[in-house]
Write an enzyme that holds these catalytic residues in place. Structure first.
Site, PDB file in Angstrom:
ATOM      1  CG  HIS A 190      -1.982  -1.025   1.194  1.00 29.50           C
ATOM      2  ND1 HIS A 190      -3.220  -0.793   0.635  1.00 29.50           N
ATOM      3  CD2 HIS A 190      -1.987  -2.322   1.604  1.00 29.50           C
ATOM      4  CE1 HIS A 190      -3.954  -1.889   0.722  1.00 29.50           C
ATOM      5  NE2 HIS A 190      -3.227  -2.834   1.309  1.00 29.50           N
ATOM      6  CD  GLU A 242      -3.018   2.806  -0.081  1.00 22.83           C
ATOM      7  OE1 GLU A 242      -3.893   1.957   0.186  1.00 22.83           O
ATOM      8  OE2 GLU A 242      -2.089   2.589  -0.890  1.00 22.83           O
ATOM      9  CB  SER A 268     -21.846  25.394  13.988  1.00 18.13           C
ATOM     10  OG  SER A 268     -20.653  25.027  13.317  1.00 18.13           O
ATOM     11  N   GLY A 269     -20.293  28.340  13.190  1.00 15.65           N
ATOM     12  CA  GLY A 269     -19.059  29.047  13.492  1.00 15.65           C
ATOM     13  C   GLY A 269     -17.850  28.168  13.315  1.00 15.65           C
ATOM     14  N   GLY A 270     -18.074  26.863  13.079  1.00 14.06           N
ATOM     15  CA  GLY A 270     -16.973  25.950  12.836  1.00 14.06           C
ATOM     16  C   GLY A 270     -16.389  26.129  11.450  1.00 14.06           C
ATOM     17  CB  VAL A 271     -13.262  24.772   9.955  1.00 14.65           C
ATOM     18  CG1 VAL A 271     -12.526  24.899   8.625  1.00 14.65           C
ATOM     19  CG2 VAL A 271     -12.360  25.166  11.111  1.00 14.65           C
ATOM     20  CG  ASP A 272     -15.998  21.154   8.396  1.00 10.11           C
ATOM     21  OD1 ASP A 272     -14.880  21.439   7.922  1.00 10.11           O
ATOM     22  OD2 ASP A 272     -16.187  20.192   9.163  1.00 10.11           O
ATOM     23  CB  SER A 273     -20.973  25.437   9.192  1.00  9.82           C
ATOM     24  OG  SER A 273     -20.424  26.148  10.281  1.00  9.82           O
ATOM     25  CB  SER A 274     -17.067  29.244   8.639  1.00 12.59           C
ATOM     26  OG  SER A 274     -17.509  29.330   9.970  1.00 12.59           O
ATOM     27  CE  LYS A 309     -12.253  19.445   9.741  1.00 14.61           C
ATOM     28  NZ  LYS A 309     -13.485  20.189  10.124  1.00 14.61           N
TER      29      LYS A 309
END
Length: 527
Positions: free
Chosen positions: A169, A171, A222-228, A372
Site C-alpha cells: 500500500h 498510500e 455553527s461558526g466551525g470551519v466546515d459550516s463557515s 479537512k
C-alpha cells in the site's frame, strides 16, 4: 481539468489514496467498484486506480474488474486486491498465500531494463503489506518489478499497455517513498497538476450557481470551519439569496454564541439570523442516553428549526428551497454514505445520517468531497480570517456528544466550565494550534482538544470531606486528515494544571483522566 478515477473495492485505505492524489494537485473521485460505467466515464479520467479490499478473487460474488477500465486504454494502477483482479482478468494466477503478510515488509525492486514512466525506488525500502492472496503467475506481457520475503511478485508492470500493480500500500505513511511511487504513476497518466484551492473555489461556485439558480438558500452555520467555509462558498455563488441561520442549541462552548454571531456579521458579510432554541433541544433530549438517538434527535430538531426560520425570514411565497450544510468527506465515510458503500457505519453525523425522512429542503453540500485540509485551503483562498479557517473542529451536535449520558442544563454547564479550562490552558501553552497540528505554520499543537463529561462517579477527598462526583476525560489529538489520528503527547505540567484547575474550580468533578487512544480503533469524539 485532468482527473483520476479511483474504484473502491472496500479497502480501509481508499480515502488515503484519494488524499495522496489530491496532494499531488490532481483531481480525483472515489467510486464504488460497481458504479455505473457512464458515471465513471463522465469524469473522462486520465487513469484508474484500483483499491485494495477484503475479498479474494475466488470468493463467490467477489468484485471483478469492470470492463470499461481496460477498454479505456488508460494507465491503470492496482493496489493489493486491485492487483489481484488485474492479474486474474488478464490471465495471471492468484492463489492463497501459505503465509499471510501484514505490517511492514522489505520490498526489493528488480533492476530490469524496462522503459517505463512508472518507477519504483532503486534500492530496497519498507512498505505496508496487508494481504492473504498473492499473484503467483504473471499475466502475459507483465514483468515482476519487485519482491519481498513472502511475495515473489510484490509489484508488476506491463509498460506497453501502461498497466501497473503493487501488492503493498503506497498510500499509507508506513510505506517509505509511497507518495513518490504514486506520483510516478500519476506522471505516467500525463494528468496535469491543476487541482488547487483556487480551482476548487471556481468549480464549487459554478456548480452551486447552476444548481440553485435564483432560488432562496438557507445555510446552517455553527461558526466551525466546515459550516463557515461552506457558507462563504455559497455566498460567493449566490450573494444575497443566502440567509445564514445560527442556532444556539444550548450545547455550545462557553461564550461561543456571542463570538459566532459577531464573527459572521463582521467577517463574512452575509445575512445572519440567530435563534436561541436551547430549551427546545433540551426538552427533546430529556432522558435520552443513546448516542445514536441523540444525533438523530438533534438532526431532526435542526431541520425543524430551519424550516420554521426559513418561512419566517422569506415568507411563505419565497420559502427557502435549498439548505447548505458543511458536510465533509470524513462525515460521509463514517455515516456510510452512498459514495462509499463498502464502508462500515461508524456513527451517524447529524448532517449526514441524522436527517428526517421528510426533509423539507434540497441539500447543498459544497464540501462533501473535500478533506479537512482542503476545506481550510479553500477558506484561505476565499480570504476568510485565519482565526476562522484554523479554528479547531467542533461537532454539529456540540457538547451533546461530549456529555455522555443524560443531558441536563447542570451537566452541560459543568462540561462547559471544564472545557474552557482545557482551552485556556492549552492556548496559554501554545498547544491549541490546529494549523501546527495539520501541517500549517508554527509549533507543536493539537488538531482537536476538548473535555468529555462521563456518567461515571468516583470517590474522592476534598479537604476533610469524602466526595462522590463525576469524571472528566481529556481528549487531544494530532492529525492531518481526521480520518486517522494519534493522541497528543501533552507536557505533564500542562496536564497537571488542567487537572488541578478542573477539580478545584468546577463543581461536580473530582477526577480527571487522559484519553490515549488513537483513531482507529477509537474515534476522535466519544459519541
Amino acid at each position: 481539468m485532468d482527473s483520476i478515477a479511483i474504484l473502491d473495492f472496500g479497502s480501509q485505505y481508499s480515502q488515503l489514496i484519494a488524499r495522496r492524489v489530491r496532494e499531488a494537485n490532481i483531481y480525483c473521485q472515489l467510486f464504488p467498484h460497481d458504479a455505473p460505467a457512464e458515471e465513471v466515464l463522465a469524469l473522462n479520467p486520465a487513469g484508474y486506480i484500483l483499491s485494495g479490499g477484503p475479498s479474494s478473487v475466488y470468493d463467490p460474488g467477489a468484485p471483478g474488474l469492470p470492463a470499461y477500465v481496460l477498454e479505456a486504454c488508460r494507465p491503470v494502477l492496482g493496489i493489493c486486491y486491485g492487483m489481484h483482479i488485474l492479474a486474474h482478468a488478464l490471465g495471471g494466477y492468484v492463489a492463497p498465500s501459505d503465509q499471510r503478510e501484514y505490517g511492514r515488509a522489505e520490498v526489493r525492486p528488480a533492476h530490469l531494463a524496462v522503459a517505463s514512466h512508472f518507477q519504483l525506488p532503486t534500492s530496497a525500502f519498507h512498505a505496508w503489506m496487508s494481504h492473504g492472496d498473492k499473484v503467483e503467475r504473471l499475466p502475459p506481457g507483465f514483468s515482476a518489478i519487485a519482491s519481498s520475503d513472502n511475495c515473489a511478485i510484490a509489484a508488476m508492470a506491463d509498460p506497453a499497455r501502461r498497466l501497473y500493480a503493487l501488492q503493498f500500500h503506497p498510500e499509507v505513511n508506513h510505506t517509505e517513498h509511497g507518495r513518490d511511487i504514486l506520483r510516478s504513476f500519476l506522471a505516467a497518466t500525463g494528468a496535469s497538476p491543476e487541482w488547487t484551492p483556487g480551482s476548487m473555489v471556481d468549480e464549487v461556485v459554478a456548480r452551486v450557481r447552476a444548481r440553485v439558480g435564483p432560488a432562496p438558500v438557507v445555510a446552517a452555520v455553527s461558526g466551525g470551519v466546515d459550516s463557515s467555509v461552506a457558507a462563504a462558498l455559497v455566498h460567493r455563488a449566490v450573494g444575497d439569496q443566502l440567509t445564514c441561520v445560527f442556532v444556539d442549541t444550548g450545547m455550545l462552548r462557553a461564550g461561543e454564541p456571542e463570538v459566532v454571531v459577531a464573527a459572521f456579521r463582521r467577517m463574512l458579510g452575509a445575512r445572519l439570523v440567530a435563534v436561541n432554541a436551547a430549551e427546545e433541544f433540551l426538552d427533546a433530549l430529556a432522558g435520552v442516553t443513546d448516542p445514536e438517538q441523540k444525533r438523530k434527535i438533534i438532526g431532526e430538531k435542526f431541520i425543524r428549526v430551519f424550516e420554521r426560520e426559513a418561512r419566517r425570514v422569506a415568507g411563505a411565497a419565497r420559502a427557502a428551497r435549498f439548505l447548505v450544510q458543511g458536510t465533509i468527506y470524513p462525515d460521509v465515510v463514517e455515516s456510510q454514505g452512498p459514495e462509499r458503500q463498502a464502508a462500515a457505519k461508524i456513527k451517524t453525523h447529524h448532517n449526514v445520517g441524522g436527517l428526517p425522512a421528510d426533509l423539507g429542503f434540497e441539500l447543498v453540500e459544497p464540501l462533501r468531497f473535500l478533506f479537512k485540509d482542503e476545506v481550510r485551503a479553500v477558506g484561505t483562498a476565499l480570504g476568510l480570517p485565519e482565526a476562522m479557517v484554523w479554528r479547531q473542529p467542533f461537532p454539529g451536535p456540540g457538547l451533546a456528544v461530549r456529555c455522555l449520558g443524560e443531558l441536563t442544563w447542570e451537566r452541560l454547564e459543568t462540561l462547559r466550565a471544564a472545557d474552557k479550562i482545557v482551552t485556556d490552558e492549552l492556548g496559554a501553552a501554545g498547544l491549541l494550534s490546529a494549523a501546527a497540528a495539520t501541517g500549517g505554520a508554527g509549533q507543536a499543537g493539537t488538531a482537536q482538544a476538548f473535555a468529555v463529561l462521563l456518567p461515571v462517579r468516583s470517590v474522592g477527598v476534598m479537604g476533610d470531606y469524602r466526595t462522590y462526583q463525576e469524571v472528566c476525560a481529556l481528549r487531544a489529538v494530532t492529525t492531518d486528515d481526521f480520518m486517522t489520528a494519534d493522541w497528543a503527547r501533552l507536557p505533564y505540567d500542562v496536564l497537571a494544571r488542567i487537572s488541578s484547575r478542573i477539580v478545584n474550580e468546577v463543581k461536580g468533578i473530582n477526577r480527571v483522566v487522559y484519553d490515549i487512544s488513537s483513531k482507529p480503533p477509537a474515534t476522535i469524539e466519544w459519541e
